[in-house]
Design an enzyme around this catalytic site. Structure first.
Site, PDB file in Angstrom:
ATOM      1  N   GLY A 275       0.791  -1.232   0.000  1.00 43.25           N
ATOM      2  CA  GLY A 275       0.000   0.000   0.000  1.00 43.25           C
ATOM      3  C   GLY A 275       0.818   1.275   0.000  1.00 43.25           C
ATOM      4  N   SER A 276       0.240   2.296   0.619  1.00 43.51           N
ATOM      5  CA  SER A 276       0.684   3.673   0.414  1.00 43.51           C
ATOM      6  C   SER A 276       2.134   3.975   0.792  1.00 43.51           C
ATOM      7  CB  SER A 276      -0.207   4.614   1.198  1.00 43.51           C
ATOM      8  OG  SER A 276      -1.544   4.349   0.893  1.00 43.51           O
TER       9      SER A 276
END
Lengths: 559, 130
Positions: A275-276
């Site tokens: 993810g981010s």
């Protein structure tokens, strides 16, 4: 003395010959005896003196079958102790059933029939149980059964039990390293030349405990199915703590029923779409190549629709965002647009230099193979920019993140303690200027963005949240999340990186049922830093706020 | 002449024999001593290894943390307790009275060794675990 005897003729000649022969023999014997005498003196006096050193050494070598493992402060992590193993000579057993009944009382893990069968085998040597506890050995002895015998064997002991399970690994009953350090350094630990010298790993048992303790607590609070954590020195690559939960007790692995899931080291062999946290790399690549500047603005008002996908923001701001805002509010739309401006090739080359496309290098054999996108088209370029569609191990992520903040040098992680004066060899991946900018972004993400709960007071923490949807079984993404946070401190001169990953955390009342990384993983990083920083010698300090001014004024706070 | 020679050599042989016997006896004695010493050394080394392992086992951070929570008044620091400079800590005012602990804190004081404490069973269990 000798009367001269004159003997005439053949008789005289025969006597003379005999005499000469006799003398020759006497002379021969004299030479041999003299030689023996000299040799005796030489062996017993001169040789013995020079031999003493050699003999004294012989007794020392055969003692250690397998070397000790100690932590960076010298705390014992693995050692060998002598234990007794029980075997039987069935030929000497008079009444197998009676003996089995008695023995079963001492060793309740066996049934009477099992023991009876063992005691009536035809061989002369049957193992009954290896590595008895001292108490069991005493009880067996007290039975007074003639046929039961002990042999003294070495057993590998891990005094810290579960605490360092995955890094240390374990051995089988014959002391072959089967996992972790035990496996990787099997040759080094069993080499008689080096067995006396303990192997010093880079772990710090106190930090390891802090990390594991906090992970365990978070796993309980958020009802996560697993957790992983890592604390490493970004300047030397030394791993000070590495934990993966659920874990196991390496002392008991041989006993059997440990599930595969526990044995897996989530930090090194598990690969996840993280993810981010990947936005850090998107930003760094953009800034390094000059594609973006800090005050560039990207419109994140509407979700992006591309083929059958829609890219949304988890924390929608629905307005044009500056580069620091994209990072701080973790905008997928913004990151995807930056990646498209940069292009697929720049992105792929950048991730490749960071070592994210091939297995991590560390002193463990349990290293997972990363999963890059199958076809790296526009969709993949967009999703990879915010960490989806590419799976890497948390260790790879940490090493690459370390390079982002330490001035731009990629230094491979290591589990062996490095000497203080060693200059770590690494390869430059970004310029020191870009690294400074990334540091500012990471600090702002904590001060004004999604990572607020990671802010340990006065320890100047910077970091990035990563909330990833887990891929579900039927393709696509499910509801379950993988929440992670990568924190670095102190941000003005980065020294340590802390990674925390929670597998499928569930929100609680205190987090308003949010299970995203900012609510679950970030506070764990904060707690770890609060407890570890004093042990690591990082002192709390008043922050120089001008350092982040230029970036801070680009962020409008509207959380 | 030959008789003197013979007597001298017999005497020499006897003496050498006696000396050799004495030497052999001494060597055997020393060898036994060294063997004993080595056995003892090995036993001690093994005992030291056991003690080291036990020391490490009893110093497990989670176990110490458990003991600390149970017996000490120390707690993790609050944010407000972290100061950025020692100058933030004021000097003790002059003429201040003796320092006394607040009553609600549990301060361990020297006391008679009790017969059994709540943690003892755990301690014993842990100790025998090695």
């Amino acid at each position: 003395m000798f009367k001269k005897v004159r003997i005439e003729g053949a008789y005289k000649e025969t006597m003379a010959l005999a005499r000469r022969r006799l003398l020759l023999t006497v002379f021969g014997f004299a030479v041999i005896f003299l030689f023996l005498a000299f040799r005796t003196v030489e062996l017993s006096v001169f040789q013995a003196l020079s031999d003493t050193d050699r003999r004294a050494n012989v007794s020392n070598t055969a003692i250690l079958a397998r070397g000790n493992v100690i932590d960076r402060n010298g705390v014992l992590l693995a050692t060998n102790l002598k234990t007794r193993s029980l075997y039987a000579d069935p030929a000497l057993v008079l009444d197998p059933l009676a003996a089995a009944e008695k023995l079963a009382q001492v060793l309740p893990e066996f049934t009477v029939s099992e023991l009876e069968q063992k005691l009536s085998e035809r061989r002369r040597h049957v193992w009954i149980k290896r590595h008895l506890t001292p108490g069991q050995a005493r009880q067996v002895n007290a039975l007074g059964i003639h046929a039961l015998k002990f042999s003294i064997e070495d057993k590998r002991i891990y005094p810290h039990g579960n605490l360092v399970s995955h890094v240390l690994g374990y051995t089988d009953a014959d002391e072959n390293g089967l996992a972790g350090i035990e496996r990787f350094f099997d040759g080094r630990l069993t080499d008689p030349q080096q067995a006396g010298e303990p192997l010093q790993v880079s772990l710090d048992i106190r930090i390891q405990h802090v990390l594991r303790d906090e992970l365990q607590r978070a796993m309980g609070v958020f009802r996560a199915i697993g957790a992983a954590g890592l604390l490493m020195d970004v300047n030397t690559g030394e791993v000070l703590a590495m934990a993966s939960l659920p874990d196991f007790d390496p002392n008991l692995v041989r006993a059997g029923d440990i599930k595969e899931k526990r044995i897996m080291n989530r930090v090194t062999s598990g690969v996840y779409e993280l993810g981010s946290t990947f936005k850090t790399f998107t930003m760094a690549a953009g800034l390094e190549t000059g594609v973006i500047r800090m005050n560039d603005v990207y419109d994140a008002t509407d979700p992006i629709r591309i083929s059958r996908f829609t890219i949304r923001d988890d924390h929608p701001q629905a307005r044009p965002l500056t580069v620091p805002e994209i990072f701080a509010h973790s905008s997928n739309i913004g990151a995807a647009k930056i990646a498209m401006d940069m292009g697929r090739d720049v992105q792929r080359r950048f991730l490749e230099t960071l070592g994210l496309l091939e297995p991590a290098v560390i002193e463990l054999k349990e290293v997972g193979e990363p999963l890059p996108p199958v076809s790296w088209g526009d969709v993949a370029t967009m999703t990879v920019s915010y960490g989806h569609g590419i799976a890497v191990s948390p260790l790879q992520l940490s090493v690459a993140m370390g390079a982002m903040v330490n001035g731009g040098t990629l230094i491979p992680a290591t589990l062996v303690k490095q000497s203080e004066d060693r200059f770590p060899e690494g390869k430059p991946v970004i310029s020191p200027v870009t690294s400074e900018q990334v540091r500012q972004l990471m600090r702002i993400a904590v001060l004004q963005g999604t990572g607020g709960l990671a802010d340990a007071p006065h320890y100047r923490v910077g970091g990035k949240t990563g909330t990833a949807r887990k891929a579900s079984k039927n393709g696509g993404y499910g509801k379950q999340k993988l929440s992670s946070f990568v924190g670095v401190f102190p941000m003005d001169a980065p020294k340590y990186l802390v990674l925390v990953l929670l597998d499928e955390p569930k929100g609680t009342k205190e987090t308003w049922n949010y299970s995203s990384a900012g609510w679950t993983a970030a506070p764990v990083v904060r707690n770890v830093i609060m407890r570890a920083a004093p042990l690591l010698g990082v002192s709390p300090k008043e922050e120089d706020e001008t350092r982040y001014q230029t970036v801070a004024h680009l962020v409008t706070d509207s959380r | 002449m030959s008789r003197i020679f013979a007597i001298a050599s017999i005497a020499a042989i006897l003496m050498a024999g006696a000396g050799l016997f004495q030497l052999k006896y001494q060597v055997a004695q020393k060898a036994a001593f060294v063997k004993n010493l080595k056995l003892e050394l090995n036993r001690d080394r093994e005992a030291i290894r056991v003690l080291r392992a036990e020391w490490s086992h009893l110093n497990r951070p989670d176990y110490l943390q458990d003991l600390s929570i149970r017996y000490l008044a120390l707690r993790p620091p609050l944010d407000s307790q972290i100061k950025t400079s020692p100058a933030a800590i004021p000097f003790r005012p002059e003429g201040a009275g003796p320092v006394s602990a607040p009553n609600d804190l549990v301060i361990p004081v020297p006391r008679r060794k009790p017969e059994s404490r709540p943690g003892d069973e755990a301690v014993k269990r842990e100790a025998s675990g090695v």
